[in-house]
Write a protein that holds these residues in place. Structure first.
Motif, PDB file in Angstrom:
ATOM      1  N   GLN A 367     -17.676  -2.151  -4.800  1.00  0.00           N
ATOM      2  CA  GLN A 367     -17.269  -2.799  -6.256  1.00  0.00           C
ATOM      3  C   GLN A 367     -18.366  -2.087  -6.742  1.00  0.00           C
ATOM      4  OE1 GLN A 367     -17.417  -4.832  -3.583  1.00  0.00           O
ATOM      5  NE2 GLN A 367     -20.151  -5.239  -2.964  1.00  0.00           N
ATOM      6  N   VAL A 369     -19.334   1.640  -7.565  1.00  0.00           N
ATOM      7  CA  VAL A 369     -19.640   2.552  -8.711  1.00  0.00           C
ATOM      8  C   VAL A 369     -19.523   3.307  -8.351  1.00  0.00           C
ATOM      9  CG1 VAL A 369     -19.734   3.205 -11.352  1.00  0.00           C
ATOM     10  CG2 VAL A 369     -19.592   1.094 -10.425  1.00  0.00           C
ATOM     11  N   ARG A 370     -20.728   3.749  -7.690  1.00  0.00           N
ATOM     12  CA  ARG A 370     -21.113   5.622  -7.317  1.00  0.00           C
ATOM     13  C   ARG A 370     -19.582   5.360  -6.137  1.00  0.00           C
ATOM     14  NH1 ARG A 370     -27.062   6.229  -3.864  1.00  0.00           N
ATOM     15  NH2 ARG A 370     -26.576   8.871  -3.850  1.00  0.00           N
ATOM     16  N   LYS A 373     -16.631   6.695  -8.292  1.00  0.00           N
ATOM     17  CA  LYS A 373     -17.113   7.851  -9.097  1.00  0.00           C
ATOM     18  C   LYS A 373     -17.086   9.426  -7.804  1.00  0.00           C
ATOM     19  CE  LYS A 373     -19.872   6.729 -13.136  1.00  0.00           C
ATOM     20  NZ  LYS A 373     -21.221   6.751 -13.578  1.00  0.00           N
ATOM     21  N   CYS A 395     -13.292  -2.877 -10.467  1.00  0.00           N
ATOM     22  CA  CYS A 395     -14.555  -2.839 -11.161  1.00  0.00           C
ATOM     23  C   CYS A 395     -14.466  -2.831 -12.969  1.00  0.00           C
ATOM     24  CB  CYS A 395     -15.804  -1.744 -10.954  1.00  0.00           C
ATOM     25  SG  CYS A 395     -16.151  -1.520  -9.735  1.00  0.00           S
ATOM     26  N   GLN A 397     -16.173  -4.414 -15.190  1.00  0.00           N
ATOM     27  CA  GLN A 397     -17.153  -4.491 -16.534  1.00  0.00           C
ATOM     28  C   GLN A 397     -17.689  -3.002 -16.778  1.00  0.00           C
ATOM     29  OE1 GLN A 397     -17.756  -7.016 -18.154  1.00  0.00           O
ATOM     30  NE2 GLN A 397     -16.593  -7.854 -17.216  1.00  0.00           N
ATOM     31  N   HIS A 398     -17.281  -1.911 -15.788  1.00  0.00           N
ATOM     32  CA  HIS A 398     -17.599  -0.364 -15.850  1.00  0.00           C
ATOM     33  C   HIS A 398     -16.616   0.774 -16.699  1.00  0.00           C
ATOM     34  CE1 HIS A 398     -19.991   2.943 -14.926  1.00  0.00           C
ATOM     35  NE2 HIS A 398     -20.521   2.448 -14.281  1.00  0.00           N
ATOM     36  N   GLU A 400     -17.020   3.416 -18.513  1.00  0.00           N
ATOM     37  CA  GLU A 400     -16.954   4.672 -17.531  1.00  0.00           C
ATOM     38  C   GLU A 400     -15.936   5.011 -16.867  1.00  0.00           C
ATOM     39  OE1 GLU A 400     -19.503   8.386 -15.628  1.00  0.00           O
ATOM     40  OE2 GLU A 400     -19.982   6.344 -16.128  1.00  0.00           O
ATOM     41  N   SER A 428     -18.299  -3.173 -25.315  1.00  0.00           N
ATOM     42  CA  SER A 428     -18.453  -1.741 -25.756  1.00  0.00           C
ATOM     43  C   SER A 428     -17.915  -0.783 -26.794  1.00  0.00           C
ATOM     44  CB  SER A 428     -17.786  -1.442 -24.385  1.00  0.00           C
ATOM     45  OG  SER A 428     -17.711   0.254 -24.052  1.00  0.00           O
TER      46      SER A 428
END
Length: 910
Positions: A367, A369-370, A373, A395, A397-398, A400, A428
């Motif tokens: 989970q 996000v970093r 990416k 993830c 809900q992210h 990006e 969003s």
């Protein structure tokens, strides 16, 4: 006895006087003349008050003294003491004392209450320490036993020096000498080269060499070892490295020792405190003891294995290989630490190794996000697409991640991804904007007008507040994206520009938003705002004007023409819109189109002076004098349009044609009709001057001044006429009379100063300038003339005074630029010239000076830039500019040619 009876009897002549037998004068004091001081006793003046009759008879001195005693004043009553304090006074004092006692009892209660209140307030503001911690002391009873036992022992860290009980006995010198002699070798020689005497000292060369080697090796190890793990020593740069070693001062060493003691106390009293270990390790690193720093960091990892910062610090201090091992232990202790996994990935040299570490991390922390990416950034496009597909599942809900996946997918798949993103994150706005850009980029320019309204409606239904400013910024970013998404920009502006704005504030708010967008360079956003405002307020000519100015600045000639065509249809009575449309046609070279627009404007506005004059200007600038004369003749016959300006333009046509008689007739008739229009009088006087009729010109100027006492140009022209005729005194008198009639006019003072200067009356010119600055202390032209008049050494100080009085005046700024130009300070002169033309771009003299400066010091690019700005500014004022532009020989010249002629005129006197 009388004073006469006290006089001494005169002695017969020749007899001697015995002065010792004579009586001394009444005011005589013995020795007073020799510096002695006299004194008086009670016996000299007698009693202060006479006693009673009985006392006098008895002659008792004691009775007299008793009368001087006063019960209230005592024996010090003095002359007024006798009988001054009687029983009535005593009774009055008792009454007052009783009253004071009663009042004191009444005030006592209030005073005690006030004192108590002040005491309570002071104790509340300044409580004792035991009172502050009273509640905490009560809570100590609730602390369990295990917490009491877990409190660490403070230890003994007293700063007092302890007496050491160990005793050391110094070794005798004989024992040291015998030990040195027993270890002596053949390499020991004496200083004289002879045999060493009995008991002499020897030097062990082997020990010295071994010690030197040890020291050098330690220095090499210290320099070669580093955090990055580099252990190779450059032999050529060794001496340089030794020179670069920084020696710490005694103060720094003392500070390091104090900090080491404090941090030792921290990690000893609370060994589970990770920041203490980190601080201790960094202190040793700063002190140059890298090995101790590593040991402290590793011990911190042992004591605080659950703190990721300690592991990171320990890895930072180690070589890359050791750091990997430490981070491996760290991620084993903290498998959910994103920082440790990221640092472990950074230590890898290849992307594949980094990717392998990150994928292992994602197995533990899916989970993060970093981490997703980071692994996507170093992956190929196909692998990134697969990774992002998994990332959006882990993830959801992210936003990006959804948008990144949509960018990597094809058009159809991107639409599906965005639909899933919209369902996963219904709040969003970026998803809707991205969908609009996607459709526009794939050849669907009409879709943004459908997607954006649906998106705003859906967001509002999900409780999202529509932020108008945020959406407008998104519109600007859509315009500035690569490639630009103009349809999305217009759709966003159309939907949100009026959101949350009151009806009465719509026009003002829209105009302000458009100006802000123009200031930031977002022309398409501003165009969309104007389009929406015009759809709401189609009859507002101010909005049409702003929109036309925008199209002129950033649009095409076709778009500007189309906009002005629509503008004159919605606002047929707006003269300015008709004139703008005709002017743009004329500037583009379409004279026939300009004529047709003006003909239509005549039909809609038959009484408009501006339209008549615009039609005249089109013909006049194209050297169609007959057509221009015909238009003005019709205007003079048409009563509402027959204005003073029309008569003045008619005279200009005749002047251009060289018809002095017709020009004089028109000016005379115009003056008869409009006697208060001073420009007609001025033109008539100038006509007579050109014809050489000085008396007629003088009469024309006098008649104009009589009817227009406040017309400053008439006064100046009349004085100039007299000066050119050699009558400087009359010119001076005229200007003085003008100043009396029109006080505080800088132009009159300036004309008077220049008159004296041309007559070479330097002192008179300086005196007049001093008076002028007293009368008009804030006049920029006067201060500029002061700077130019001053001798070269004084110009700098004069410019400082001028800038203090009027800092932002363009005339002063241009004069200062001229000073920098004369001193060949090119950059400063260019900056000040630019400031002058920015403050007032309507003065052609500034542009001429700026252009001449660039011709001397600048290149073709600078000259072209100045010329371009000059043409856009369209200056109309300036003493030299008007003198050149109104010259009949320069009437039909282009602005560029006029500017160059003004440049040539700069060397001439005004």
């Amino acid at each position: 006895m009388s004073r006469q009876g006290m006089r001494p009897t005169p002695l017969p002549p020749g007899s001697k006087v015995d002065f010792n037998a004579l009586r001394a004068p009444s005011n005589y004091v013995a020795g007073l003349g020799r510096g002695a001081s006299g004194f008086t006793t009670r016996s000299d003046i007698g009693p202060s008050m006479p006693g009673a009759d009985g006392d006098k008879k008895e002659g008792g001195a004691a009775g007299g003294d008793e009368t001087k005693f006063d019960e209230f004043l005592g024996n010090d009553a003095g002359v007024l003491g006798a009988g001054a304090y009687d029983d009535e006074d005593k009774e009055a004092d008792e009454v007052w004392d009783h009253i004071e006692d009663r009042m004191e009892e009444r005030r006592k209660v209030q005073r005690e209450a006030k004192l108590k209140e002040e005491l309570e307030k002071f104790r509340a503001d300044n409580p004792k320490i035991q009172e502050q911690f009273a509640d905490l002391k009560r809570k100590l009873a609730e602390v369990p036993v295990d917490q009491w036992e877990s409190i660490p022992d403070i230890g003994d860290y007293t700063i007092k020096k302890q007496k050491h009980l160990d005793r050391f006995t110094p070794v005798p010198d004989s024992l040291l000498a015998s030990a040195a002699a027993s270890q002596a070798t053949a390499s020991a020689i004496d200083a004289s080269g002879l045999a060493t005497p009995m008991g002499g000292a020897t030097t062990d060369l082997t020990a010295i060499g071994a010690g030197r080697n040890t020291v050098v090796q330690l220095k090499l190890d210290k320099i070669s070892d580093s955090v990055s793990g580099q252990t190779v020593v450059d032999p050529k740069g060794y001496l340089t490295d030794l020179k670069s070693v920084t020696l710490k001062s005694d103060a720094e060493i003392s500070d390091i020792k104090k900090a080491r003691l404090l941090l030792k106390s921290v990690i000893s009293t609370n060994p589970r405190h990770a920041p203490g270990w980190i601080a201790a390790a960094r202190l040793e690193e700063v002190a140059g003891k890298l090995q101790q720093a590593r040991e402290l960091a590793m011990k911190g990892c042992e004591m605080c294995p659950s703190n990721e910062d300690v592991w990171l610090e320990a890895a930072r201090l180690q070589t890359p290989e050791n750091a990997k091992a430490i981070l491996a232990r760290g991620v084993a202790a903290l498998p959910d630490s994103v920082k440790l996994w990221m640092q472990a990935a950074r230590l890898e040299q290849t992307d594949e190794a980094k990717k392998r570490v990150l994928l292992r991390a994602l197995e533990r922390i899916p989970q993060s996000v970093r981490l997703w990416k980071a692994v996507v950034e170093i992956s190929e496009e196909d692998d990134a697409r697969v990774l992002l597909s998994r990332a959006v599942e882990c993830c959801p809900q992210h936003v990006e991640l959804w948008l990144a996946l949509a960018r990597l997918e094809t058009y159809e798949n991107a639409r599906k991804v965005l639909n899933k993103a919209r369902q996963a994150v219904p709040t969003s706005a970026e998803v809707w904007i991205t969908a609009s850009k996607l459709e526009e980029a794939n050849g669907q320019p009409a879709m943004p007008d459908k997607i954006i309204p649906r998106g705003i409606k859906s967001l509002a239904a999900n409780g999202v507040v529509i932020d108008r400013d945020w959406w407008l910024k998104e519109a600007e970013s859509s315009e500035k994206s690569h490639p630009p998404h103009l349809a999305t920009c217009r759709a966003i502006v159309k939907e949100v520009v009026g959101h949350g704005v009151e009806e009465e504030d719509r026009k003002r708010t829209s105009m302000a938003d458009a100006e802000e967008c123009m200031r930031r360079g977002s022309a398409e956003t501003a165009r969309a705002i104007y389009a929406h405002a015009l759809s709401v307020f189609p009859g507002k000519k101010s909005i049409w004007r702003r929109a036309a100015q925008l199209e002129k600045a950033s649009g095409t000639a076709e778009s500007l023409d189309a906009l002005l065509r629509k503008a004159v249809q919605y606002c047929p009575q707006a003269e300015v819109l008709w004139l703008m449309a005709a002017k743009e046609k004329w500037l583009s070279g379409d004279v026939a189109g300009a004529r047709s627009i003006l003909e239509e404007a005549f039909v809609r506005n038959p009484d408009s002076e501006e339209i008549w004059l615009a039609a005249f200007k089109v013909e006049f600038e194209n050297a169609e004098l007959d057509r221009a004369r015909l238009i003005l003749a019709k205007a003079r016959e048409h009563a509402p349009a027959s204005t003073a300006r029309v008569w003045m333009k008619s005279a200009m046509v005749e002047r251009e044609a060289g018809q002095a008689t017709e020009e004089r007739q028109l000016l005379t008739e115009g003056i008869r009709r409009f006697p208060s229009f001073w420009k007609l009088h001025l033109m008539l006087g100038q006509l007579e001057e050109r014809q050489g009729h000085a008396d007629a010109a003088r009469l024309a100027y006098a008649a104009g001044i009589k009817r227009n006492m406040d017309a400053i140009p008439l006064w100046v022209a009349a004085a100039r006429l007299e000066e050119r005729g050699g009558n400087v005194a009359k010119a001076r008198a005229l200007l003085e009379q003008a100043r009396l009639k029109n006080p505080k006019q800088p132009a009159l003072w300036l004309a008077a100063v220049r008159t004296e200067t041309r007559a070479q009356n330097t002192k008179a010119a300086e005196a007049l300038m001093a008076k002028a600055l007293q009368d008009c202390p804030d006049s920029g032209p006067l201060w500029a003339e002061t700077i130019n008049m001053a001798p070269r050494p004084q110009r700098k100080s004069r410019s400082v005074d001028a800038l203090k009085k009027c800092n932002d005046d363009p005339f002063v700024v241009a004069a200062v630029a001229g000073l920098f130009w004369a001193d060949r300070k090119v950059d400063k002169a260019r900056s000040w010239f630019n400031r002058a033309v920015t403050l007032n771009p309507d003065v052609g003299d500034f542009w001429a000076s700026y252009f001449k400066f660039e011709c001397q010091f600048g290149g073709p690019e600078q000259q072209e830039a100045v010329m371009k700005r000059f043409v856009a500014a369209e200056p109309r004022h300036g003493e030299r500019w008007q003198r050149v532009a109104k010259d009949p020989a320069n009437v039909h010249q282009k602005p560029e040619a006029l500017l160059k002629r003004v440049v040539l005129d700069l060397d001439k006197d005004l």
